[in-house]
Design a protein around this motif. Structure first.
Motif, short mmCIF file in Angstrom:
data_model
loop_
_atom_site.label_atom_id
_atom_site.label_comp_id
_atom_site.label_asym_id
_atom_site.label_seq_id
_atom_site.Cartn_x
_atom_site.Cartn_y
_atom_site.Cartn_z
N GLU A 127 0.83 -1.20 0.00
CA GLU A 127 0.00 0.00 0.00
C GLU A 127 0.86 1.25 0.00
O GLU A 127 2.03 1.24 0.39
CB GLU A 127 -0.90 0.02 1.24
CG GLU A 127 -0.14 0.07 2.56
CD GLU A 127 -1.05 0.21 3.77
OE1 GLU A 127 -2.15 0.80 3.62
OE2 GLU A 127 -0.66 -0.26 4.85
N THR A 128 0.25 2.33 -0.48
CA THR A 128 0.84 3.66 -0.37
C THR A 128 0.11 4.37 0.75
O THR A 128 -1.11 4.56 0.71
CB THR A 128 0.69 4.44 -1.68
OG1 THR A 128 1.44 3.77 -2.71
CG2 THR A 128 1.22 5.86 -1.54
N TYR B 125 1.26 10.70 0.23
CA TYR B 125 2.31 11.36 -0.56
C TYR B 125 2.87 12.55 0.20
O TYR B 125 2.20 13.19 1.01
CB TYR B 125 1.76 11.78 -1.92
CG TYR B 125 1.62 10.60 -2.86
CD1 TYR B 125 2.70 10.16 -3.62
CD2 TYR B 125 0.42 9.90 -2.94
CE1 TYR B 125 2.58 9.05 -4.44
CE2 TYR B 125 0.30 8.79 -3.75
CZ TYR B 125 1.38 8.38 -4.51
OH TYR B 125 1.27 7.28 -5.32
N SER C 204 4.99 15.86 5.34
CA SER C 204 4.53 14.48 5.25
C SER C 204 3.38 14.23 6.23
O SER C 204 3.56 14.32 7.44
CB SER C 204 5.70 13.55 5.60
OG SER C 204 5.29 12.20 5.65
N TRP D 101 6.90 12.69 -3.50
CA TRP D 101 7.23 11.27 -3.38
C TRP D 101 6.26 10.59 -2.42
O TRP D 101 5.57 11.25 -1.65
CB TRP D 101 8.68 11.08 -2.92
CG TRP D 101 9.04 11.88 -1.69
CD1 TRP D 101 9.37 13.19 -1.63
CD2 TRP D 101 9.07 11.41 -0.34
NE1 TRP D 101 9.62 13.58 -0.34
CE2 TRP D 101 9.45 12.51 0.48
CE3 TRP D 101 8.84 10.18 0.26
CZ2 TRP D 101 9.58 12.41 1.86
CZ3 TRP D 101 8.97 10.06 1.65
CH2 TRP D 101 9.35 11.17 2.42
N GLY D 102 6.22 9.28 -2.47
CA GLY D 102 5.24 8.54 -1.67
C GLY D 102 5.84 7.83 -0.48
O GLY D 102 7.00 7.43 -0.50
N SER D 103 5.04 7.69 0.57
CA SER D 103 5.37 6.79 1.69
C SER D 103 4.71 5.45 1.37
O SER D 103 3.50 5.29 1.48
CB SER D 103 4.84 7.35 3.01
OG SER D 103 5.58 8.46 3.43
N HIS D 104 5.53 4.50 0.96
CA HIS D 104 5.03 3.21 0.49
C HIS D 104 5.42 2.10 1.46
O HIS D 104 6.49 2.13 2.07
CB HIS D 104 5.62 2.87 -0.87
CG HIS D 104 5.38 3.90 -1.93
ND1 HIS D 104 4.15 4.12 -2.50
CD2 HIS D 104 6.24 4.79 -2.52
CE1 HIS D 104 4.25 5.09 -3.40
NE2 HIS D 104 5.50 5.52 -3.42
N ARG E 113 5.67 -1.56 0.48
CA ARG E 113 5.51 -2.48 -0.65
C ARG E 113 6.70 -3.44 -0.74
O ARG E 113 7.81 -3.10 -0.37
CB ARG E 113 5.37 -1.70 -1.97
CG ARG E 113 4.11 -0.82 -2.01
CD ARG E 113 3.96 -0.13 -3.36
NE ARG E 113 2.77 0.70 -3.40
CZ ARG E 113 1.56 0.26 -3.72
NH1 ARG E 113 1.38 -1.02 -4.02
NH2 ARG E 113 0.53 1.08 -3.73
N ASP F 270 15.38 -0.43 -3.47
CA ASP F 270 14.04 0.04 -3.79
C ASP F 270 13.41 -0.68 -4.98
O ASP F 270 12.20 -0.61 -5.17
CB ASP F 270 14.06 1.54 -4.08
CG ASP F 270 14.23 2.37 -2.82
OD1 ASP F 270 14.18 1.80 -1.72
OD2 ASP F 270 14.41 3.60 -2.94
N PRO G 245 8.20 2.99 4.40
CA PRO G 245 7.98 4.39 4.78
C PRO G 245 9.23 4.98 5.42
O PRO G 245 10.03 4.27 6.03
CB PRO G 245 6.82 4.30 5.79
CG PRO G 245 6.11 3.03 5.44
CD PRO G 245 7.19 2.09 5.00
N SER H 249 5.97 1.41 9.05
CA SER H 249 4.60 1.86 8.77
C SER H 249 3.94 2.37 10.04
O SER H 249 3.22 3.38 10.02
CB SER H 249 3.78 0.71 8.17
OG SER H 249 4.30 0.32 6.92
#
Length: 542
Positions: A194-195, A198, A248, A284-287, A289, A304, A310, A363
């Protein structure tokens, strides 16, 4: 100079970010001819991305001979305290000061290195300089890998540079070109998860900003917690007053590409306006994954390209450094002839579960930020305001301390259940994100001991396997002969130190090239050939 196409390489690495360079250094120091292909110029370093090389990664830096060099490359002035501060504003109230959160003041008894907080360009420069010193490693700048094709015997890599598309062959191919890697997509693979949200980052110059922290403290990282609830952070980045500003997540209704809007938010959190210039920003995203597998025949995903975590906790790049250390010694072992046919398949088996554990903890850190930490009256100059800040301080310590006290995730992960680890039926300590308990149970990182000031046990382990022998009366010749018979490099050491005896529960401990315990016992096994075959990935192929 001989052209790339006419040279012979054993490994090609796509991407010269920190993780790509790390695996190239690991391979190069083991004598593996490695080509690193990178779109950027050889002296082009990234900005305002990663700032922390954690304790475990610094231990690898120590093995590679660059730990002290990296500290020397830090461009942030010494007057910036290497602390983490939670404050209402730069000219407001300190809610919590985590002293030495990113750089311990003294050596740790449990690790050969302490974390180093330094801007991204310092990290990349340290790694790039070391990479360029290695005769076995070639850096090809201004070029990008566009395709690869595997056969049973090798990999053909296509890359594009100034002279058009070209090809080079190698035994193995490492994909280290980041989360948007088209090379990973050629494997029909995506990062699952999940993301969370952003974020936006801005890099700029502000000559007078440091002086505005007089009411609080100029620190490596300042988290602003106030009733604006921006979730923003300021980080010094250079000696000539460059800064990173991070928001963020991006607040609802805010255009993160609008510098004027972002600048006004930053002015409010600092508490006054100041001169700024040369702004550069990105989203940019906090992912959270993870790829299903990191192994694909002769191709491997690292960093990556394989997983995204995150940012709060500082594990993104550091997880990739761990990947590099794991796959690096294994590829070198196979190419040197002593690694067995099962060795490379253990890369995913060992690293994926560790990455999943760290992603879960990170996370948690990210979800406890921004609005989740805002309290009414938190900025009041009153007894009520003081009490709100005290309550918030207590909450942060109880619920969020693992963000910056994460030695469990740094040092305490283990490769339990790996087919190249020989267990003895003993359960290791519980694996927790924040707390670390040293253990010599197989699969764990070998417990660290200082033999003398500045003299780490790790400095004596060698570059191959090491047998730690704590009883001089044990005849280890059968195990040494079994290793020599298949070419497995083995160093035997017998340190005379009470802390070593206290930390290690068996008279014999076999330690892998990456410092993890492979086997332990109070006597050599009856079948030393079998033990050697297991730890080198040849069990079942004798």
């Amino acid at each position: 100079m001989e052209s790339i196409e006419t040279q012979t390489f054993q490994v090609v690495v796509a991407g010269a970010g920190p993780v790509g360079m790390a695996v190239a250094i690991e391979l190069g120091l083991r004598g593996i001819r490695t080509l690193v292909i990178e779109p950027r110029a050889a002296d082009d370093y990234g900005i305002a991305k990663v700032n922390l090389v954690n304790a475990r990664s610094m231990e690898h830096f120590r093995r590679w001979g660059i730990a002290e060099r990296h500290r020397a490359n830090d461009p942030v002035p010494a007057e910036v305290k290497r602390d983490l501060i939670f404050a209402t504003r730069a000219n407001g109230k300190i809610i919590l000061k985590a002293e030495g959160a990113y750089e311990w003041r003294e050596p740790l008894p449990i690790a050969s290195e302490v974390p180093e907080w330094a801007p991204f360009q310092a990290i990349e420069k340290t790694l790039r300089d070391r990479l360029n010193e290695l005769d076995q490693v070639t850096l090809l700048p201004h070029s990008a890998v566009t395709d690869f094709v595997q056969s049973e015997d090798d990999v053909t890599v296509t890359y594009e540079g100034s002279g058009g598309p070209k090809q080079v062959k190698a035994d193995y191919f490492i994909i280290a070109n980041g989360p948007q890697s088209e090379l990973r997509r050629k494997l029909n693979l995506r990062l699952e998860g999940e993301t969370l949200f952003y974020n936006t980052s801005w890099y700029f110059r502000a000559p007078g900003l440091a002086k505005l922290f007089d009411n609080t403290q100029l620190s490596s990282m300042t988290f602003f917690l106030n009733e604006d609830a921006y979730g923003d952070i300021l980080v010094p980045q250079s000696e000539d007053e460059h800064w990173g500003y991070y928001v963020s997540p991006i607040p609802e209704g805010v255009d993160a590409n609008d510098w004027e809007t972002i600048k006004r938010m930053m002015f409010r959190s600092v508490g006054q306006e100041f001169e700024v210039s040369e702004p550069r920003g990105w989203i940019w995203g906090s992912h959270a994954r993870l790829a299903k597998s990191f192994n694909f025949g002769r191709a491997f995903l690292i960093g990556d390209a394989a997983h995204l975590t995150p940012p709060f906790g500082g594990f993104g790049m550091n997880m990739g450094i761990g990947d590099a250390a794991d796959i690096g010694w294994k590829i070198a072992a196979v190419l040197d002839g002593w690694g067995g046919p099962r060795l490379l398949e253990t890369y995913t088996l060992e690293r994926r579960d560790v990455c999943a554990f760290i992603i879960e903890g990170s996370s948690h850190n990210n979800k406890l930020w921004g609005k989740a930490l805002v309290r009414a009256h938190m900025e009041e100059e009153s007894e009520r305001g003081e009490q709100v800040r005290a309550d918030l301080r207590k909450f942060i310590i109880e619920e969020k301390t693992q963000q910056f006290r994460s030695l469990g995730a740094q040092l305490g992960y283990r490769y339990k259940g790996s087919p190249i680890i020989v267990g003895d039926g003993t359960e290791p300590p519980p694996m927790t994100y924040g707390d670390y308990v040293p253990s010599s149970v197989p699969g764990c990182r070998a417990p660290h001991v200082w033999l003398a000031p500045g003299d780490s046990l790790y400095d004596h382990l060698g570059t191959g396997f090491c047998l730690l022998k704590l009883d001089a009366g044990i005849d280890t010749a059968p195990l040494e002969q079994a290793a020599a018979q298949v070419g497995l490099p083995l160093t035997v050491i017998s340190p005379s130190h009470e802390d070593v005896n206290a930390r290690y529960d068996r008279k014999l401990t076999l330690i892998r090239p990456d410092h993890h315990v492979a086997w332990r016992g109070d006597a050599v096994p009856e079948d030393c050939d079998q033990l050697v075959d297991i730890v080198r990935g040849s069990a079942g192929y004798r």
